[in-house]
Scaffold this active site. Sequence first.
Site, PDB file in Angstrom:
ATOM      1  CE  LYS A 228      -3.838   2.217   2.391  1.00 20.96           C
ATOM      2  NZ  LYS A 228      -3.221   3.555   2.357  1.00 20.96           N
ATOM      3  CD  GLU A 363       0.676   4.538   4.370  1.00 21.88           C
ATOM      4  OE1 GLU A 363      -0.458   4.655   3.913  1.00 21.88           O
ATOM      5  OE2 GLU A 363       1.037   5.093   5.409  1.00 21.88           O
ATOM      6  CG  ASP A 642     -46.311   4.432 -13.706  1.00 23.86           C
ATOM      7  OD1 ASP A 642     -45.522   5.020 -14.474  1.00 23.86           O
ATOM      8  OD2 ASP A 642     -46.251   3.205 -13.479  1.00 23.86           O
ATOM      9  N   GLY A 679     -37.009   3.218 -15.764  1.00 24.37           N
ATOM     10  CA  GLY A 679     -37.407   2.314 -16.840  1.00 24.37           C
ATOM     11  C   GLY A 679     -37.752   3.096 -18.085  1.00 24.37           C
ATOM     12  CE  LYS A 680     -42.143   0.557 -20.712  1.00 27.19           C
ATOM     13  NZ  LYS A 680     -43.219  -0.144 -21.430  1.00 27.19           N
TER      14      LYS A 680
END
Length: 808
Positions: A228, A363, A642, A679-680
Amino acid sequence: MESLATYRSKRNFGDTPEPAGVARPRGLGLHYSMQCHDATRLHYDLRLEWGGVLLSWAVTRGPSLDPADKRLAVRTEDHPLDYLRFEGTIPAGNYGAGVVMLWDIGTWQPVDDIDRGLAKGHLRLRIIGRRLTGEWHLVRIKGKPSDKGRENWLLIKQEDAAAHQPDPVARYTSSVLTNRDHAQIAADAEPRPFGPPRKAPAPAFEAPMLPTLVKDAPGADGWWHELKFDGYRGQIQIGAEGARFRTRSGLDWSDRFESLLPAFEELPAKTALIDGEVVAGADLGGFGALQRAIGEGGPFRFYAFDLLERDGCDLRDEPLSKRRKALEALLKDAPPMGLIELSTVIDGDGAEVLAPICEAGGEGIVSKRSDSPWRSGRTTAWLKTKCERRAEFVVLGWQPSDKRGREFSSLLLGTHEGGKWIYRGKVGTGFDMATQADLAARLERLKAPMVLDKRPADARGAVWVKPQLTVEIRYGEVTDDGQLRHAAYVGLREDKPAEEVVMDSEAPTTVSDGERVIVATIGVSHPERVLFPPKGPTKLELAQYYADIADRMLPMTANRPLSLVRLPDGLGGQAFFQKHLRKGWPKSLKPVPVETSSGVEDYMYVTDAAGLVGAVQMGTVEFHIWGSRRDNLDRPDRMVFDLDPDEGLDWEKVRTAAFEMRDVLAELGLPSWPMLTGGKGVHVVIPLRRTVGWDTVKLFSHTVASHCAERWPDRYLANMSKAKRSGRIFIDYLRNERGSTAIAPFSVRARPGATVAFPLSWQALEDAPGANAYDMKRALAEGNWDNVGVPAPASLPAAIKKMAQLWG
């Protein structure tokens, strides 16, 4: 300067372009260069900064990387520091007449005391140049009468990783600065680009793949381990415009790491995207030294550990082991121990690898599954285990100091959690005077009112600032109330925006397939399971998203009965729509009794991030909410329309429909806000006063939907029949009845791409490119209820009266 007297006495500066000054070049550390000088005899001039001048040797045959070779190096007069980058033609008749090519440049480090080595005649040094690297010896040899006072030394390569490489004199025949040969320098030709011809643009920046912090490193099976680093994570983009450096957040820091970039332009790739980390070069130290190097212009070193793309070939879906081989092939000709280094891969048990690294002051380690593809974001395919606790915090203010020479007594620190600033305590150590002065000047310009909800008890006399300055802090532990103990300042971080600084939570156990990662107090099993094939996100990434978005999701989702869409095996597997609480589920999912036709049944609700993550643990992807809250289930506080378009209907028509619905509702005195469904379609949401029951809300919404369908019959219908929907939008009012649900704001959808239901303002809807425009990353970055402008709850009885007046 006395030691430059010989240099100046040999030159007529009115006739030679050689520098007469001694200005020190930019950059920390001791500077080095080597010039190929085509004079009476071609030779190479070694320059080492020391004591305000350049110690100089003329290496007659040039350097050799074979430790068996002993190259004659004649000590010459000290040169001014300005000579370090000199390249040009010294006219005939002048001392050293001929063409000087800058053959290599970089820094050097003494292995032993320099003055003692010069006096004794044995100087051990490390060179970190673009071409020469590794450890070297300069050894003085006894003079002969024929030497006429010359001081002869031998330049010898030490046996190390940089030895036995191809002959550098034969390999590098042009300038390290301009890529010109001697003839082109003499003709004053234009500089030439390095590397192969490049016409294609560089690959685009990719958000980094981030390791998950764990307490215990994983074992050896399927894992390897890398150090690291204590630097700045970044990506190198190579393309037609050369090489560019991008920070982990995508900032272009090419100007800050300018001295590093030419080494990448020499790589044999037309395009490439390399992931790695920049640290301070020349072994200058840790993060504080890197900050100083950035201010001074270098030196730097880049540790490369991944290759995402090369010459148009996308490697992201390839396993890490294959990407590593491609990276090794790209860097095989880069000088070992140079400006670009491969991150070392260490095999074995993680705990056994970590222990000696911590003992040496390292580290920690990053453990990586060798079969893991590249995935942006936090992942459990990469795990980090720290030797000490270190993290970023944001400065919220400072407490003045009453001690002379001290700009402040302590800095007040915070992190950004759930849209709020959380106080994390103070840091008062780790600053030198210069650092304090720099921080004080920065903070003075940021004075502002306190951003915390409540003044901390230990912040008496504090001066508050805008939360813009990010710092790295080393600390011993975190108290139960989230405060740091034994904190010490490490350095200023400018690669991470303040708003992205959160408390770095640590998973309590090693993570691998079948084990759990703690997210919002919930143990997430099978964290690496990909829920959205082929590229993700994983179950852990989904859980972390809901934990991170909880502050914005819960205001609309908490304390409502829920229905969940569960996909335990991910997209493509079996889906379950669930509304009842099951035995054995996390307690963060709470029961709410609901009276149904079958009797009283336990539905479920959540109140916090643990509830959301608990649902993810049980396979949930989508959250759907009732339109009423659990304290009064029969009085809805929201109404939803909707807008569900026919397949293939143009997005512009859907967006227009949302604005028309807004205007129709506004005529009735019902202000609304929109939400992309992921979605649509679009949801148009109306906040309501809780004064009427479900039957009234359903009847009203049905009437509105029917009115729109009658008014615009070619565009809308209020009937859910698929056969009648061709080319039109169904105004779904059926979500406004008892027991029905609608997708929750900020819920992920069970769709390809893991799109998100995203609330936004009406103004922002005008520019939205589609209903599925937001994924988890964008939702986290841009989601903000203040930007939506949710209106106050409206009176439905008043709207009904208005409807009667307007529509009869």
